[in-house]
Scaffold this active site. Sequence first.
Site: not given
Length: 323
Positions: A51, A122
């Site tokens: 990320d 995620t």
Amino acid sequence: MASSPTVLMRLVASAYSIAQKAGTIVRRVIAEGDLGIIEKTCATDLQTKADRLVQASICSSLARKFPKLTIIGEEDLPPEDVDQELIEDGQWEEILKQPCPSQYSAIKEEDLVVWVDPLDGTKEYTEGLLDNVTVLIGIAYEGKAIAGVINQPYYNYQNNENQKLREPRNDTKAGPDAVLGRTIWGVLGLGAFGFQLKEVPAGKHIITTTRSHNSQLVTDCVTAMNPDDVLRVGGAGNKIIQLIEGKASAYVFASPGCKKWDTCAPEVILHAVGGKLTDIHGNALQYNKEVKHMNSAGVLATLRNYDYYASRVPQSIKNALVP
């Protein structure tokens, strides 16, 4: 002599190349084995090294080439010098050759807002459900999502599990020798590209909804659709891809939780092929830079038959979700 590409088409061409690099970073972090997981607000709200690196790569690459853009990314990262190897300077030539829709031909750089989700899905990424993961770059003008790029770093992952994985080339094909990863892109008024449009068989009602963020409201709304089947998967980008590839007929998420960077790029791809994405009340989502980031009234999206699903949202759920 052909006119030079417009700001919008140059931006989309850059976003395509930047998204491809992002996919490479996502795969590299997995390959290196250290995900660097941080809990943000709770155990289902995670951030990984991927990320952080991908957001730095996307935002810095775009800002260097288009300094007047407004760029809003999911991750709240401190400003820092970005490693040169994270910068992508390329532009996808095939996009530069495409005509810009006339209504967007005079757009200036400073008129555009870019919404970035560096790693959508995620939680699934941390659990090895890699085909749920996407990288999302959405482009908005006057509050409306008008262009978008979705990279799927692990497209063809299932085909490749038992063999040596190959980095993608530009001629990605499915099948036993499939190359890993693909990039989908679209512009309203031009179309959406990089996938094969397919519809769910007529009369079938297959709902795709959240895997990690379930609640009573979510369950009640899905049940009200009287579905033949329910798919629980990660990532808003992934769910919209299920709609355009005929795996699901509606994406139903009757809950706050998903944000503007989750929906901007996928909405464009869906709208470009005749689908529809709104909140649970049927309101269009707004993407101007001042807007609140949360889609607090949930999401309802379909490729076809939007009214069928919208008419089945219970009033009690609408009352519970305030735009």
